[in-house]
Structure formats: structure tokens, C-alpha cells
Write a protein that holds these residues in place. Structure first.
Motif, PDB file in Angstrom:
ATOM      1  N   LEU A 121     -55.196 -50.392 -19.829  1.00  0.00           N
ATOM      2  CA  LEU A 121     -55.992 -49.433 -19.060  1.00  0.00           C
ATOM      3  C   LEU A 121     -56.419 -50.033 -17.722  1.00  0.00           C
ATOM      4  O   LEU A 121     -56.319 -49.386 -16.675  1.00  0.00           O
ATOM      5  CB  LEU A 121     -57.234 -49.015 -19.841  1.00  0.00           C
ATOM      6  CG  LEU A 121     -57.078 -47.994 -20.962  1.00  0.00           C
ATOM      7  CD1 LEU A 121     -58.425 -47.764 -21.643  1.00  0.00           C
ATOM      8  CD2 LEU A 121     -56.509 -46.675 -20.455  1.00  0.00           C
ATOM      9  N   LYS A 122     -56.878 -51.275 -17.760  1.00  0.00           N
ATOM     10  CA  LYS A 122     -57.327 -51.915 -16.526  1.00  0.00           C
ATOM     11  C   LYS A 122     -56.150 -52.141 -15.576  1.00  0.00           C
ATOM     12  O   LYS A 122     -56.303 -52.023 -14.355  1.00  0.00           O
ATOM     13  CB  LYS A 122     -58.034 -53.239 -16.846  1.00  0.00           C
ATOM     14  CG  LYS A 122     -59.349 -53.035 -17.606  1.00  0.00           C
ATOM     15  CD  LYS A 122     -60.116 -54.315 -17.787  1.00  0.00           C
ATOM     16  CE  LYS A 122     -60.877 -54.715 -16.548  1.00  0.00           C
ATOM     17  NZ  LYS A 122     -62.008 -53.834 -16.222  1.00  0.00           N
ATOM     18  N   MET A 123     -54.994 -52.450 -16.120  1.00  0.00           N
ATOM     19  CA  MET A 123     -53.816 -52.633 -15.276  1.00  0.00           C
ATOM     20  C   MET A 123     -53.451 -51.341 -14.562  1.00  0.00           C
ATOM     21  O   MET A 123     -53.055 -51.346 -13.391  1.00  0.00           O
ATOM     22  CB  MET A 123     -52.634 -53.106 -16.114  1.00  0.00           C
ATOM     23  CG  MET A 123     -51.366 -53.368 -15.295  1.00  0.00           C
ATOM     24  SD  MET A 123     -49.899 -53.626 -16.315  1.00  0.00           S
ATOM     25  CE  MET A 123     -49.610 -51.956 -16.930  1.00  0.00           C
ATOM     26  N   MET A 124     -53.585 -50.213 -15.245  1.00  0.00           N
ATOM     27  CA  MET A 124     -53.149 -48.934 -14.689  1.00  0.00           C
ATOM     28  C   MET A 124     -53.996 -48.462 -13.509  1.00  0.00           C
ATOM     29  O   MET A 124     -53.615 -47.541 -12.800  1.00  0.00           O
ATOM     30  CB  MET A 124     -53.134 -47.857 -15.772  1.00  0.00           C
ATOM     31  CG  MET A 124     -52.027 -48.041 -16.812  1.00  0.00           C
ATOM     32  SD  MET A 124     -50.384 -48.199 -16.082  1.00  0.00           S
ATOM     33  CE  MET A 124     -50.209 -46.582 -15.305  1.00  0.00           C
ATOM     34  N   VAL A 125     -55.148 -49.103 -13.265  1.00  0.00           N
ATOM     35  CA  VAL A 125     -55.936 -48.770 -12.083  1.00  0.00           C
ATOM     36  C   VAL A 125     -55.110 -49.050 -10.828  1.00  0.00           C
ATOM     37  O   VAL A 125     -55.134 -48.284  -9.864  1.00  0.00           O
ATOM     38  CB  VAL A 125     -57.251 -49.584 -12.057  1.00  0.00           C
ATOM     39  CG1 VAL A 125     -58.002 -49.356 -10.746  1.00  0.00           C
ATOM     40  CG2 VAL A 125     -58.131 -49.204 -13.246  1.00  0.00           C
ATOM     41  N   ASN A 126     -54.356 -50.149 -10.863  1.00  0.00           N
ATOM     42  CA  ASN A 126     -53.463 -50.502  -9.750  1.00  0.00           C
ATOM     43  C   ASN A 126     -52.366 -51.421 -10.301  1.00  0.00           C
ATOM     44  O   ASN A 126     -52.482 -52.652 -10.227  1.00  0.00           O
ATOM     45  CB  ASN A 126     -54.237 -51.200  -8.631  1.00  0.00           C
ATOM     46  CG  ASN A 126     -53.408 -51.345  -7.361  1.00  0.00           C
ATOM     47  OD1 ASN A 126     -52.193 -51.498  -7.410  1.00  0.00           O
ATOM     48  ND2 ASN A 126     -54.074 -51.299  -6.217  1.00  0.00           N
ATOM     49  N   PRO A 127     -51.303 -50.831 -10.876  1.00  0.00           N
ATOM     50  CA  PRO A 127     -50.261 -51.627 -11.553  1.00  0.00           C
ATOM     51  C   PRO A 127     -49.642 -52.713 -10.680  1.00  0.00           C
ATOM     52  O   PRO A 127     -49.410 -53.831 -11.167  1.00  0.00           O
ATOM     53  CB  PRO A 127     -49.227 -50.571 -11.944  1.00  0.00           C
ATOM     54  CG  PRO A 127     -49.997 -49.309 -12.046  1.00  0.00           C
ATOM     55  CD  PRO A 127     -51.040 -49.397 -10.976  1.00  0.00           C
ATOM     56  N   GLN A 128     -49.377 -52.420  -9.429  1.00  0.00           N
ATOM     57  CA  GLN A 128     -48.722 -53.415  -8.576  1.00  0.00           C
ATOM     58  C   GLN A 128     -49.589 -54.649  -8.368  1.00  0.00           C
ATOM     59  O   GLN A 128     -49.090 -55.776  -8.382  1.00  0.00           O
ATOM     60  CB  GLN A 128     -48.364 -52.795  -7.218  1.00  0.00           C
ATOM     61  CG  GLN A 128     -47.204 -51.792  -7.298  1.00  0.00           C
ATOM     62  CD  GLN A 128     -46.787 -51.308  -5.914  1.00  0.00           C
ATOM     63  OE1 GLN A 128     -47.589 -51.256  -4.996  1.00  0.00           O
ATOM     64  NE2 GLN A 128     -45.512 -50.945  -5.787  1.00  0.00           N
TER      65      GLN A 128
END
Length: 215
Positions: A121-128
Motif C-alpha cells: 500500500l505504501k509503495m503504491m503512493v508512488n511506485p517509481q
């Protein structure tokens, strides 16, 4: 005197049995609501309910587990709605309950799987920008979850989701994801939770994806 002692012991045993039965009844009712929740608010209310149970049943890991899971499900709905700015706060709420669950139950596949989902979930805030931190941490937790229980169908389900939704140029594949969904369903069909309250979610999701056409 012996009669009084025996009566006291029996009374205590009766109270403990009643308390356990009441706990199981309430937990069963709340766990059943997971399938009916649709909105972030629905999952927030459920998370609050499990938190109250966790506060009262401080020696049991499952209320904390389900409170964390409710927050994670809230986050997944928010993500589908494109509300990425709310994911960090939701994941942080889930983290508190995962930490509490793990303090009571070590080396548990289900808890490490939730930790993986929080990092995702935390990664999906800004995947790159976040893949090298939260993306790698998520993979580490998934590996731990599989190590502690290779037959956990939810581990295979989440692996299937990751591969299915990852673009092909980054190693994803809808075909491979579909194969893993089928493997997950096979595991679900033979899986038996330790108790009626232990995690048993995910089968319907595997069936849903299996019934989707591969594009």
C-alpha cells in the motif's frame, strides 16, 4: 472448606468458559462482516470494532490481526478509487495492529502476509520512487510468509495478484498470474484453519480472477 474451594474453582471455570464463548461469538460476527464491507467507511467501522475487542482481549493476537486487515482492505478500496494520498495514513494505522499481533504471535505466516500488504500500500503512493524501499520490503515479507507456511493459500493469492497486475515489461504476466490463481484455489480447497476464528479469507477472490478472460 473443601466444598467452598471446589465451588470457587468451578465458578471460576464457568466464568472463563462464558467469557471465551462470548469472545468467540463476537469475533465470529465481526469476521463475517468483512465480506459485506464495501466502502472505506465500512472498513473503518469494522477496524474500530476489532480494536475495541483487542483492547479487552490483550493476550489474543487475532483481534489485532483483523483490525489491521480491516485497515488494509480500506486502503485497497481507497487505491481502487484513486485516493493515493490517503494510503500512507491508512497503512500506518494497520501497522500499529500488525505490530501488536506480532508481539503476541511470532513467525506467523498470516501476520507477515499482512505486513507485506501494508508495504505494498505504501509503495503504491508512488511506485517509481518507493519500489526500492517498500517494494523490496514487501517482497521480503512475502518470502517470510511463505517460509512459515508454504501451504498458506493467501500467500499464493497475493503472489498471483502481484504478477497479474504488474506490467509485462517489469516481469508481470496475466497468464502466469492466472496460473497462480488456480494454484491458490487448489490450496484453498484443501486448506483448514486452525480454529473457526483463524484467517480464512481469499477464496472468493481467487475464483473471481479465474473466471475473468485473459486479455
Amino acid at each position: 472448606m473443601k466444598k467452598y474451594i471446589l465451588s470457587f474453582v468451578l465458578a471460576c471455570m464457568s466464568l472463563l468458559s462464558f467469557a471465551q464463548a462470548n469472545y468467540e461469538k463476537i469475533m465470529t460476527e465481526k469476521i463475517a462482516k468483512i465480506e459485506t464491507c464495501k466502502t472505506p467507511d465500512d472498513f473503518q467501522v469494522l477496524a474500530n470494532d476489532f480494536q475495541r475487542i483487542a483492547d479487552k482481549e490483550s493476550t489474543k493476537w487475532l483481534p489485532n490481526y483483523y483490525a489491521a486487515f480491516s485497515y488494509i482492505q480500506k486502503g485497497r478500496v481507497l487505491m481502487r478509487e484513486g485516493k493515493m494520498q490517503e494510503l500512507d495514513a491508512t497503512a500506518d494505522q494497520a501497522q500499529k495492529f500488525v505490530d501488536a499481533a506480532e508481539s503476541l504471535e511470532k513467525e506467523n505466516s498470516e501476520i507477515h502476509l499482512l505486513q507485506k500488504m501494508i508495504y505494498s500500500l505504501k509503495m503504491m503512493v508512488n511506485p517509481q520512487e518507493r519500489y526500492m524501499t517498500f517494494g523490496m520490503k514487501a517482497q521480503e515479507e512475502l518470502t517470510k510468509a511463505e517460509k512459515f507456511n508454504p501451504n498458506n493459500p493467501r500467500v499464493t493469492l497475493i503472489k498471483a495478484e502481484d504478477i497479474y497486475f504488474t506490467p509485462e515489461q517489469y516481469g508481470g504476466s496475466k497468464t502466469k498470474g492466472m496460473e497462480l490463481f488456480k494454484t491458490a484455489l487448489e490450496k484453498f480447497n484443501s486448506f483448514k484453519p486452525k480454529t473457526n476464528l483463524d484467517p480464512n479469507w481469499g477464496k472468493e477472490e481467487a475464483e473471481y480472477f479465474i473466471n475473468q478472460p485473459v486479455k
